[in-house]
Scaffold this motif. Structure first.
Motif, PDB file in Angstrom:
ATOM      1  N   GLN A 172      59.676  39.451  14.869  1.00  0.00           N
ATOM      2  CA  GLN A 172      60.524  38.645  15.751  1.00  0.00           C
ATOM      3  C   GLN A 172      60.491  39.148  17.186  1.00  0.00           C
ATOM      4  O   GLN A 172      60.756  40.324  17.467  1.00  0.00           O
ATOM      5  N   ARG A 211      64.839  29.200  18.374  1.00  0.00           N
ATOM      6  CA  ARG A 211      63.697  29.917  17.838  1.00  0.00           C
ATOM      7  C   ARG A 211      62.530  28.973  17.556  1.00  0.00           C
ATOM      8  O   ARG A 211      62.716  27.783  17.248  1.00  0.00           O
ATOM      9  N   TYR A 243      67.014  31.241   7.571  1.00  0.00           N
ATOM     10  CA  TYR A 243      66.232  31.096   8.795  1.00  0.00           C
ATOM     11  C   TYR A 243      66.193  29.645   9.274  1.00  0.00           C
ATOM     12  O   TYR A 243      66.035  28.714   8.481  1.00  0.00           O
ATOM     13  N   PRO A 290      63.966  35.923   7.883  1.00  0.00           N
ATOM     14  CA  PRO A 290      65.358  36.301   7.696  1.00  0.00           C
ATOM     15  C   PRO A 290      66.140  35.273   6.849  1.00  0.00           C
ATOM     16  O   PRO A 290      65.731  34.114   6.768  1.00  0.00           O
ATOM     17  N   ASP A 331      59.138  33.780  16.272  1.00  0.00           N
ATOM     18  CA  ASP A 331      58.942  34.489  15.006  1.00  0.00           C
ATOM     19  C   ASP A 331      57.502  34.290  14.555  1.00  0.00           C
ATOM     20  O   ASP A 331      57.059  33.154  14.336  1.00  0.00           O
TER      21      ASP A 331
END
Length: 347
Positions: free
Chosen positions: A118, A126, A231, A228, A184
């Motif tokens: 990340q 993101r 996400y 994660p 990411d």
């Protein structure tokens, strides 16, 4: 890549909505590509973005190939994964490993791991950059050395290399020149050990009827075990086979259906940068690739992969021993990498 060219990424007829995805596992019915708009819509002036270094990306590709075929359970695979983790950490990224075990279509039990890194992990907005870092254990599409080990220079290594160079460039930016999104980099494992109904008709797919696709084992695992946890991303881009000479990327159907906004944005940026010879305004049918499962997981994802022609789908090097460093081209990697870096800076 998965049955590409009827090899991994099982080719499919144009798909309906994602919820009703039906994957063809035999020789896909192919149809002439559908030509959409011939030019990109007008865009505002592009903001400043880092310069993608194609020499660096080429070196990252060569480094992966030098380890040897990156087949799960092998020393080369293990060493490559360790190198990727160390390299991503050296750029100051937050790195996570997701080990998992799986059975392949031929009954092999493999130890694999997805690798997640990340950039700006604190950012609420993101973007995900996906790729796969393993190689297919057999070159079953090779006309001379069928089932020999293969380098996977374009199919796998080039995508990871482009992502690594993106990560490197982002890590060099001061806070004042960072994009307004976190990024990411998610590298899937065990993507390319699938059953090809065209080249492996004599082999039984032991996963048939199990609910698990024989392709994309890493992305299937990640989609079911998000890392994660919980996400979310505004959109994702799957890079696959993005390093060969004369690379051509079309607007694949699953990408159009599930992530049209991201697709239009990226193709528009490529056009403004002068890369329309690579990013074609041409609509083509869907394929089974990692983006199928990231879309199912709620991440609108497009697939950028080397499309060969309306009759072949994938280039001749696909799943063949000719997928080696001799076909890797810095110009193709530059077109993809610069477009992706620039896109991160366009709100």
């Amino acid at each position: 890549m998965t049955v590409k060219n009827m090899n991994f990424r099982t080719l499919r007829l144009p798909l309906a909505a994602l919820a009703g995805l039906l994957f063809l596992t035999g020789c896909p019915e192919k149809k002439p590509s559908e030509t959409a708009d011939t030019s990109a819509p007008a865009e505002a002036k592009l903001p400043k973005a880092p310069v993608f270094n194609a020499d660096s990306a080429y070196a990252f590709t060569a480094k992966q190939v030098a380890f040897g075929p990156r087949v799960p359970n092998s020393k080369a695979h293990r060493a490559t994964g360790d190198w990727l983790v160390a390299k991503l950490k050296s750029y100051g990224l937050k790195v996570m490993e997701q080990p998992f075990e799986a059975m392949t279509f031929d009954g092999t039990n493999i130890h694999a791991r997805n690798i997640i890194a990340q950039y700006q992990p604190q950012a609420a907005r993101r973007v995900a950059i996906f790729g796969h870092w393993d190689t297919r254990p057999f070159a079953d599409n090779d006309k001379v050395k069928k089932n020999a080990p293969m380098d996977g220079a374009s199919d796998g290594a080039s995508a990871v290399a482009v992502a690594l160079e993106m990560a490197r460039q982002l890590s060099l930016q001061p806070d004042s020149l960072a994009p307004n999104v976190g990024v990411d980099f998610i590298f899937f494992d065990a993507e390319d050990w699938g059953h090809d109904d065209t080249t492996q008709q004599d082999l039984k797919n032991q996963l048939d009827g199990s609910g698990t696709d024989s392709w994309c084992l890493g992305s299937q695992y990640w989609a079911a075990h998000m890392l994660p946890a919980n996400y979310k991303a505004e959109y994702g881009v799957l890079l696959d086979m993005v390093g060969a000479k004369n690379g051509k990327f079309t607007r694949e159907e699953t990408s159009r259906t599930n992530a049209r906004t991201a697709l239009d944005k990226i193709w528009g940026v490529a056009s403004q940068l002068g890369y329309s010879d690579y990013f074609r305004y041409e609509d083509t049918g869907g394929i089974t690739d990692d983006h199928v499962y990231t879309n199912r997981a709620g991440i609108p994802t497009i697939d950028i992969y080397h499309y060969n022609s309306p009759t072949d789908y994938f280039p001749a090097y696909h799943h063949a021993t000719t997928d080696n460093m001799a076909i890797i081209d810095r110009n193709t990697m530059k077109a993809v990498g610069q477009t992706m870096l620039q896109t991160l800076y366009v709100d």
